[in-house]
Design a protein around this motif. Structure first.
Motif, PDB file in Angstrom:
ATOM      1  N   GLU A  41      43.330  29.402  49.181  1.00  0.00           N
ATOM      2  CA  GLU A  41      42.152  30.023  48.577  1.00  0.00           C
ATOM      3  C   GLU A  41      41.889  31.403  49.188  1.00  0.00           C
ATOM      4  O   GLU A  41      41.597  32.360  48.472  1.00  0.00           O
ATOM      5  CB  GLU A  41      40.932  29.114  48.766  1.00  0.00           C
ATOM      6  N   LEU A  42      41.996  31.513  50.501  1.00  0.00           N
ATOM      7  CA  LEU A  42      41.817  32.811  51.161  1.00  0.00           C
ATOM      8  C   LEU A  42      42.814  33.828  50.635  1.00  0.00           C
ATOM      9  O   LEU A  42      42.450  34.957  50.314  1.00  0.00           O
ATOM     10  CB  LEU A  42      41.965  32.685  52.679  1.00  0.00           C
ATOM     11  N   PHE A  43      44.082  33.442  50.557  1.00  0.00           N
ATOM     12  CA  PHE A  43      45.117  34.383  50.123  1.00  0.00           C
ATOM     13  C   PHE A  43      44.880  34.857  48.692  1.00  0.00           C
ATOM     14  O   PHE A  43      45.189  35.998  48.357  1.00  0.00           O
ATOM     15  CB  PHE A  43      46.510  33.780  50.298  1.00  0.00           C
ATOM     16  N   LYS A  44      44.326  33.997  47.856  1.00  0.00           N
ATOM     17  CA  LYS A  44      43.952  34.432  46.508  1.00  0.00           C
ATOM     18  C   LYS A  44      42.789  35.416  46.585  1.00  0.00           C
ATOM     19  O   LYS A  44      42.809  36.454  45.916  1.00  0.00           O
ATOM     20  CB  LYS A  44      43.571  33.236  45.635  1.00  0.00           C
ATOM     21  N   LYS A  45      41.792  35.120  47.410  1.00  0.00           N
ATOM     22  CA  LYS A  45      40.604  35.978  47.517  1.00  0.00           C
ATOM     23  C   LYS A  45      40.940  37.376  48.027  1.00  0.00           C
ATOM     24  O   LYS A  45      40.367  38.359  47.568  1.00  0.00           O
ATOM     25  CB  LYS A  45      39.565  35.346  48.452  1.00  0.00           C
ATOM     26  N   ALA A  68      51.828  31.723  52.447  1.00  0.00           N
ATOM     27  CA  ALA A  68      51.821  33.182  52.288  1.00  0.00           C
ATOM     28  C   ALA A  68      53.023  33.645  51.483  1.00  0.00           C
ATOM     29  O   ALA A  68      52.930  34.602  50.698  1.00  0.00           O
ATOM     30  CB  ALA A  68      51.792  33.867  53.650  1.00  0.00           C
ATOM     31  N   SER A  69      54.154  32.965  51.631  1.00  0.00           N
ATOM     32  CA  SER A  69      55.367  33.384  50.912  1.00  0.00           C
ATOM     33  C   SER A  69      55.268  33.158  49.404  1.00  0.00           C
ATOM     34  O   SER A  69      56.098  33.660  48.653  1.00  0.00           O
ATOM     35  CB  SER A  69      56.602  32.688  51.489  1.00  0.00           C
ATOM     36  N   LEU A  70      54.256  32.440  48.963  1.00  0.00           N
ATOM     37  CA  LEU A  70      53.994  32.320  47.528  1.00  0.00           C
ATOM     38  C   LEU A  70      53.436  33.629  46.973  1.00  0.00           C
ATOM     39  O   LEU A  70      53.458  33.862  45.766  1.00  0.00           O
ATOM     40  CB  LEU A  70      53.003  31.185  47.245  1.00  0.00           C
ATOM     41  N   PHE A  71      52.939  34.486  47.871  1.00  0.00           N
ATOM     42  CA  PHE A  71      52.297  35.738  47.489  1.00  0.00           C
ATOM     43  C   PHE A  71      53.090  36.981  47.887  1.00  0.00           C
ATOM     44  O   PHE A  71      53.019  37.997  47.224  1.00  0.00           O
ATOM     45  CB  PHE A  71      50.914  35.833  48.153  1.00  0.00           C
ATOM     46  N   THR A  72      53.804  36.924  49.026  1.00  0.00           N
ATOM     47  CA  THR A  72      54.476  38.099  49.577  1.00  0.00           C
ATOM     48  C   THR A  72      55.566  37.650  50.551  1.00  0.00           C
ATOM     49  O   THR A  72      55.709  36.456  50.836  1.00  0.00           O
ATOM     50  CB  THR A  72      53.447  39.011  50.293  1.00  0.00           C
ATOM     51  N   LYS A  73      56.293  38.599  51.085  1.00  0.00           N
ATOM     52  CA  LYS A  73      57.291  38.291  52.114  1.00  0.00           C
ATOM     53  C   LYS A  73      56.548  37.890  53.386  1.00  0.00           C
ATOM     54  O   LYS A  73      55.689  38.634  53.864  1.00  0.00           O
ATOM     55  CB  LYS A  73      58.170  39.513  52.367  1.00  0.00           C
ATOM     56  N   ALA A  74      56.879  36.714  53.930  1.00  0.00           N
ATOM     57  CA  ALA A  74      56.114  36.164  55.051  1.00  0.00           C
ATOM     58  C   ALA A  74      57.025  35.755  56.205  1.00  0.00           C
ATOM     59  O   ALA A  74      58.094  35.187  55.993  1.00  0.00           O
ATOM     60  CB  ALA A  74      55.296  34.970  54.585  1.00  0.00           C
ATOM     61  N   SER A 159      34.118  38.744  56.053  1.00  0.00           N
ATOM     62  CA  SER A 159      34.385  37.346  56.380  1.00  0.00           C
ATOM     63  C   SER A 159      34.409  36.555  55.082  1.00  0.00           C
ATOM     64  O   SER A 159      33.758  36.922  54.103  1.00  0.00           O
ATOM     65  CB  SER A 159      33.342  36.790  57.347  1.00  0.00           C
ATOM     66  N   TYR A 160      35.207  35.522  55.068  1.00  0.00           N
ATOM     67  CA  TYR A 160      35.359  34.661  53.907  1.00  0.00           C
ATOM     68  C   TYR A 160      35.178  33.218  54.350  1.00  0.00           C
ATOM     69  O   TYR A 160      35.550  32.859  55.468  1.00  0.00           O
ATOM     70  CB  TYR A 160      36.776  34.784  53.307  1.00  0.00           C
ATOM     71  N   VAL A 169      38.357  39.156  58.571  1.00  0.00           N
ATOM     72  CA  VAL A 169      39.356  40.198  58.319  1.00  0.00           C
ATOM     73  C   VAL A 169      38.944  41.449  59.075  1.00  0.00           C
ATOM     74  O   VAL A 169      37.838  41.960  58.899  1.00  0.00           O
ATOM     75  CB  VAL A 169      39.487  40.504  56.810  1.00  0.00           C
ATOM     76  N   TYR A 170      39.863  41.927  59.918  1.00  0.00           N
ATOM     77  CA  TYR A 170      39.620  43.105  60.762  1.00  0.00           C
ATOM     78  C   TYR A 170      40.605  44.210  60.424  1.00  0.00           C
ATOM     79  O   TYR A 170      41.704  43.964  59.949  1.00  0.00           O
ATOM     80  CB  TYR A 170      39.822  42.738  62.243  1.00  0.00           C
ATOM     81  N   SER A 171      40.191  45.431  60.728  1.00  0.00           N
ATOM     82  CA  SER A 171      41.075  46.594  60.695  1.00  0.00           C
ATOM     83  C   SER A 171      40.984  47.282  62.054  1.00  0.00           C
ATOM     84  O   SER A 171      40.145  46.921  62.875  1.00  0.00           O
ATOM     85  CB  SER A 171      40.684  47.536  59.572  1.00  0.00           C
TER      86      SER A 171
END
Length: 173
Positions: A41-45, A68-74, A159-160, A169-171
């Motif tokens: 759910e987080l990765f979709k958000k 994560a690999s369902l969305f990108t290279k992980a 935050s989620y 989530v930080y930068s």
């Protein structure tokens, strides 16, 4: 595919419970697990698909990396041989081509090529904060599962809550 991941890890955890090995110490801390549904759910958000390279620091049994690999290279980095063995076995069993695992200490890994860095720490990890500030790209994101560790010198962007689990989530800020 997320349902297949959940099913296979349910089997893995059932065996680990039988062996009294689900939550155990490793050379650098305790091995724990994040909820499949909350991570998915987080990765979709956060729209993980828009990022190119993801890494899980202390990837444990590899579940977060496979999701994560369902969305990108992980990539996952793990120091514990038993957990790394589980990760690689699950990757192969599920035929997850965009997932990879590295044996090692994440403090020794070059993090500069990753757009998203994920952590589910079992204790405050202030040793890594300087490394993250030095190596993270300006547009990279650090995601921390749970509230146990909060970076002192990074910017909290958002935050989620996903499936009752908090993610931050930080930068570099």
């Amino acid at each position: 595919m997320i349902e297949e991941i959940k099913k296979e890890y349910s089997n893995v955890y059932g065996n680990m419970i039988k062996e009294k090995n689900l939550l155990r110490p490793t050379s650098l801390g305790y091995s724990g697990s994040a909820s499949s549904d909350s991570v998915f759910e987080l990765f979709k958000k956060i729209k993980l698909k828009k990022y190119k390279n993801f890494i899980d620091l202390g990837s444990g049994d590899g579940k977060v990396v496979l999701i994560a690999s369902l969305f990108t290279k992980a990539t996952g980095i793990e120091i514990d041989d038993e957990l790394l063995k589980v990760s690689r076995k699950m990757k192969n069993k599920l035929k997850m081509k965009d997932a990879s695992f590295i044996k090692g200490d994440f403090l020794d890994q070059d993090l500069s090529k990753f757009d998203v860095i994920f952590m589910n720490p079992d204790n405050p990890l202030y040793d890594i904060e300087r490394k993250l500030r030095n190596e993270m790209k300006e547009d990279s994101k650090l995601i921390i599962c749970g509230g146990l560790y909060r970076p002192l010198n990074m910017k909290l962007e958002k935050s989620y809550t996903a499936e009752n689990v908090k993610f931050f989530v930080y930068s570099k800020g």
